[in-house]
Enzyme design. Structure first.
Site, short mmCIF file in Angstrom:
data_model
loop_
_atom_site.label_atom_id
_atom_site.label_comp_id
_atom_site.label_asym_id
_atom_site.label_seq_id
_atom_site.Cartn_x
_atom_site.Cartn_y
_atom_site.Cartn_z
N SER A 1 3.11 -1.29 0.25
CA SER A 1 3.07 -0.86 1.66
C SER A 1 2.74 -2.09 2.50
O SER A 1 2.16 -3.05 2.00
CB SER A 1 1.96 0.18 1.83
OG SER A 1 1.78 0.48 3.20
N TYR B 1 -6.57 3.83 1.65
CA TYR B 1 -5.16 3.59 1.29
C TYR B 1 -4.88 2.09 1.23
O TYR B 1 -4.24 1.59 0.30
CB TYR B 1 -4.26 4.27 2.32
CG TYR B 1 -2.78 4.14 2.04
CD1 TYR B 1 -2.22 4.65 0.87
CD2 TYR B 1 -1.93 3.52 2.96
CE1 TYR B 1 -0.86 4.54 0.62
CE2 TYR B 1 -0.57 3.42 2.72
CZ TYR B 1 -0.04 3.93 1.55
OH TYR B 1 1.31 3.81 1.30
O1 NJP Z 1 5.79 10.04 -0.08
P1 NJP Z 1 5.97 11.58 -0.51
P2 NJP Z 1 6.84 8.83 0.01
N1 NJP Z 1 2.04 11.60 -10.57
O2 NJP Z 1 4.60 12.17 -0.35
C1 NJP Z 1 4.80 11.85 -6.30
C2 NJP Z 1 4.74 4.49 -0.38
N2 NJP Z 1 4.82 4.32 1.07
O3 NJP Z 1 8.11 9.16 -0.65
O4 NJP Z 1 4.07 14.84 -8.21
C3 NJP Z 1 3.37 11.56 -10.41
O5 NJP Z 1 7.12 12.20 0.19
C4 NJP Z 1 5.19 13.14 -5.58
O6 NJP Z 1 5.68 14.10 -6.51
P3 NJP Z 1 4.84 15.36 -7.05
C5 NJP Z 1 3.75 5.55 -0.82
O7 NJP Z 1 2.42 5.08 -0.86
C6 NJP Z 1 5.28 5.31 1.89
O8 NJP Z 1 6.88 8.38 1.41
O9 NJP Z 1 5.93 16.31 -7.45
N3 NJP Z 1 3.96 11.63 -9.21
C7 NJP Z 1 6.35 12.67 -4.71
O10 NJP Z 1 7.55 12.69 -5.43
C8 NJP Z 1 4.29 5.85 -2.22
O11 NJP Z 1 3.81 4.93 -3.15
C9 NJP Z 1 5.30 5.11 3.27
O12 NJP Z 1 4.00 15.84 -5.92
C10 NJP Z 1 3.17 11.76 -8.14
C11 NJP Z 1 5.97 11.22 -4.40
O13 NJP Z 1 4.97 10.81 -5.33
C12 NJP Z 1 5.80 5.69 -2.05
O14 NJP Z 1 6.00 4.91 -0.88
C13 NJP Z 1 4.84 3.93 3.79
C14 NJP Z 1 1.77 11.82 -8.24
C15 NJP Z 1 5.38 11.09 -2.99
O15 NJP Z 1 6.34 11.48 -2.07
C16 NJP Z 1 6.56 7.00 -1.90
O16 NJP Z 1 6.03 7.75 -0.81
C17 NJP Z 1 4.37 2.97 2.95
C18 NJP Z 1 1.22 11.74 -9.53
N4 NJP Z 1 -0.10 11.81 -9.74
C19 NJP Z 1 4.37 3.15 1.60
N5 NJP Z 1 1.25 11.95 -6.99
C20 NJP Z 1 5.76 6.14 4.24
N6 NJP Z 1 6.40 7.21 3.83
O17 NJP Z 1 5.56 5.95 5.47
C21 NJP Z 1 2.29 11.99 -6.14
O18 NJP Z 1 3.91 1.85 3.50
N7 NJP Z 1 3.44 11.86 -6.81
#
Ligand code: NJP
Length: 256
Positions: A143, A156
């Protein structure tokens, strides 16, 4: 080609394999979609199995349940993967926007366990397979908060600073091995990220993107696809990608 195994049809070259964590939604789903378009076989992981199955079925990929913060789940997920070209450590996110004086230990624990320990556990488990492929590539979804700070963001931001430190350290430790390490650092991307950060408060989450043309998940997937499709000797160390209206994590110029 059997989509679920390593075995190419007789005479056909083996298609490269990619693992994407957090592929049930958002940026992970978009990366999986883009890598499928690039010809990768995919093993996708996340906790919400119904959503993951839907994504995998659409892409002809394999879905495996995964909680990156749980060592036994990581071990089951990684079982049998012995040659791997690309590992995308995407699973992650934020919880809360409180100043440190009001920090909630459970939110911090979640952020560190998923963004930092989860990434370490997945990488440690799959390093032998990445090396065995002869041209492995680790892509860490970090990020802009991995190099900048903002008020209320210390939980974060400190976790993503951890991802930044791990990415740099890995590059040193893997020097001489055929494994690239790319850190992708997005600014504001319109996904469920803010909804999850604010624990389902849709109005508060919508406010984050108000008056801004934010990045889409596909914009981020585009740069990941670019990085992994460069020739094997080219390593893109760090990629920072932001919306035009966001000059820094805390500096957003909104349309009125
Ligand atoms: O977020 P979201 P993004 N084990 O909440 C999964 C970074 N980022 O796509 O497990 C396995 O829509 C969860 O799946 P589920 C951010 O920090 C974003 O935007 O089924 N999986 C879902 O598929 C992150 O590293 C922004 O709930 C786990 C996914 O993670 C990445 O981009 C800005 C889990 C999250 O989807 C993807 O984020 C930035 C676990 N324990 C960095 N916990 C932004 N969107 O603005 C969660 O700077 N997941």
């Amino acid at each position: 080609m059997n989509e679920q195994t390593d075995a190419p049809a007789a005479g056909a070259p083996r298609r490269p394999l990619a693992v994407v964590t957090g592929a049930s939604a958002g940026i992970g789903e978009a990366i999986a979609t883009r890598l499928a378009d690039e010809g990768y076989r995919l093993i996708l992981g996340a906790r919400r199995e119904d959503r993951l199955q839907e994504v995998a079925a659409r892409l002809g990929a394999e879905a495996r349940p995964l909680d990156v913060s749980d060592e036994s789940s990581v071990a089951s997920f990684c079982a049998g993967i012995d040659r791997l070209e690309v590992l995308v450590n995407n699973a992650g996110g934020a919880r809360g926007l409180d100043p440190l004086a009001a920090a909630r230990s459970d939110s911090w624990r979640w952020m560190w366990e998923v963004n930092v320990l989860g990434l370490m556990q997945m990488t440690r488990a799959l390093l032998p397979a990445l090396e065995a492929s002869g041209h492995g590539h680790i892509v860490n979804l970090s990020s802009t908060a991995g190099s900048e700070v903002y008020e209320g963001g210390s939980g974060y931001s400190s976790a993503k600073h951890g991802v930044h430190a791990i990415s740099k350290t890995l590059r040193l430790e893997l020097a001489g091995l055929p494994i690239r390490v790319t850190e992708v650092s997005p600014g504001m991307v319109e996904t469920d990220f803010s909804l999850n950060r604010f624990e389902g408060d849709a109005a508060r989450a919508a406010g984050v993107y108000q008056g801004v043309t934010a990045l889409t998940a596909a914009d981020v997937a585009d740069v990941v696809a670019f990085a992994v499709t460069r020739p094997a000797h080219v390593n893109l160390d760090e990629i920072v990608i932001r919306p035009l209206q966001q000059a820094a994590a805390h500096k957003v110029v909104r349309r009125s």
